[in-house]
Design an enzyme around this catalytic site. Structure first.
Site, mmCIF file in Angstrom:
data_model
loop_
_atom_site.group_PDB
_atom_site.id
_atom_site.type_symbol
_atom_site.label_atom_id
_atom_site.label_comp_id
_atom_site.label_asym_id
_atom_site.label_seq_id
_atom_site.Cartn_x
_atom_site.Cartn_y
_atom_site.Cartn_z
ATOM 1 N N CYS A 104 15.801 -68.468 -45.991
ATOM 2 C CA CYS A 104 17.101 -67.999 -45.497
ATOM 3 C C CYS A 104 16.877 -66.619 -44.899
ATOM 4 C CB CYS A 104 18.147 -67.935 -46.597
ATOM 5 S SG CYS A 104 19.718 -67.209 -46.011
ATOM 6 N N MET A 314 22.407 -68.732 -38.530
ATOM 7 C CA MET A 314 21.436 -68.547 -39.602
ATOM 8 C C MET A 314 20.359 -67.574 -39.119
ATOM 9 S SD MET A 314 22.573 -71.788 -38.947
ATOM 10 C CE MET A 314 21.274 -72.926 -38.486
#
Length: 392
Positions: A104, A314
């Site tokens: 992430c 993201m």
């Protein structure tokens, strides 16, 4: 009738970039959860509140979106010249699994601060004022990431005037540098091509750029699937047929990239690869009501995460976008006008983001040397999370 008591586990709830997650130190986890396996997954599922057939995660720390159903475990470094190991777990909202297949990028901005506060960074490396360089080993993809964390009076500086589209309030800027960002050990373009023809049943033959950089990502042209690239979340997420189409593209792209052997495996690998669609610049109104002008951006990008259109972008997908834009001939590069470039400003549903990347070609194969972006991070809450003792 007796019921299990609750146990409490030290944890910190943090925002990093446009995501939120529950952060743990490995040594603070119950012994059974200190190693990969069922016990760890069951613990994190219960912490986040999954699986939840209502898809609300009311009985946990998750926020019912892919951006807020996340967990992080930090541990002492296993690699020389690093400060900390960073392991990321993407928790499914409605299914009983944790996806460990990728990183992430947004929460990476919070990893540096947590590493400093958690005692992973040697005190003599933390300046009284300035920036602390935190050397992070991203354990999921086995790559180095460097975070430049602002320090004031020997403490992490969290407040500031840096604004990030997709985040309501300003905060201190954290520069994140992804070194050699090609995901995993394989080629940056696993098919050997910067553009492929991807056959997708029920959709047709699509031009696709499939890249491993930041996170495995499949890029297609917006117009080829009936979109403009200016769509907001509800335009996609309220349309079950559209979501099914994107999942079909993602599954077939994953097989083509060699990430899975058959499309059925995609259901248990929701975090990777990502699927995104691109278009040349156009005016649009962001989800906050902000006017985005075509002249302010190089390219439009919309990306899906865990089966839904992301509200912003993201962090790892931003790395993929920047890297793909730096390689002449990719769909991202072409939508951005083509040619050589070392940075790109792209429009996403919440606004815009600028990311830098460097790529070079060696012996006919493209490699990425690094990608750089600015994010921010903040502690939201710290203390303990509680779960029933029979959770794992």
């Amino acid at each position: 009738m007796s019921f299990p008591a609750q146990i409490r586990i030290p944890a910190t709830y943090m925002r990093g970039g446009t995501s939120k997650g529950v952060f743990f130190r490995l040594q603070d986890l119950p012994e059974a959860a200190r190693v990969p396996g069922t016990a760890r997954d069951q613990l994190l599922l219960r912490v986040i509140g999954s699986p939840d057939p209502y898809q609300k995660q009311i009985d946990g720390m998750g926020g019912a979106t892919s951006s807020t159903s996340k967990t992080v475990i930090l541990a002492d470094p296993t690699q020389p010249d690093h400060d900390v190991d960073y392991l990321f777990g993407q928790v499914s909202i409605d299914k009983p699994f944790v996806d460990w297949s990728g990183n992430c990028g947004n929460l990476t901005a919070a990893v540096g601060a947590f590493a400093i506060n958690g005692g992973f960074v040697s005190r003599d490396r933390i300046p009284d004022n300035g920036f602390c360089k935190v050397r992070i080993w991203q354990a999921n993809i086995r790559k180095t990431i460097v975070a430049q964390v602002p320090i004031t009076n020997g403490e992490v500086q969290e407040t500031g005037d840096f604004e990030l589209d997709g985040v309501t309030f300003p905060a201190a800027e954290v520069q994140v540098e992804f070194m050699d960002p090609a995901d995993g050990d394989g080629a940056m373009f696993p098919t050997g091509n910067v553009v492929d023809e991807l056959e997708v049943p029920g959709v047709g033959s699509l031009k696709a750029t499939m890249i491993n950089a930041g996170i495995p990502t499949i890029f297609v042209n917006a117009e080829d699937i009936g979109y403009t690239g200016t769509e907001l979340q509800d335009d996609i997420n309220s349309d079950p047929k559209a979501l099914a189409m994107f999942e079909t593209i993602r599954a077939h792209g994953a097989v083509r990239m060699g990430l899975i052997e058959n499309i059925e495996e995609a259901a248990n690998r929701q975090h990777t690869p990502k699927v995104a669609f691109v278009s040349s610049p156009a005016d649009y109104i962001s989800s906050s009501g902000k006017q985005i002008r075509a002249g302010e951006i190089d390219v439009l990008v919309r990306a899906l995460s865990m089966g839904k259109l992301h509200h912003a972008m993201m962090g790892t997908a931003a790395v993929a976008i920047a890297t793909a834009s730096a390689v002449p001939g990719t769909l991202v590069n072409l939508a951005a006008g083509g040619g050589d470039r070392t940075d790109v400003t792209f429009g996403h549903p919440s606004g815009t983001l600028r990311v830098g990347a460097e790529a070079r070609q060696e012996d006919g194969e493209w490699t990425a040397t690094k990608a750089i972006m600015s994010r921010s991070a903040r502690i939201l809450m710290e203390g303990w999370v509680r779960v029933p003792e029979d959770t794992f």
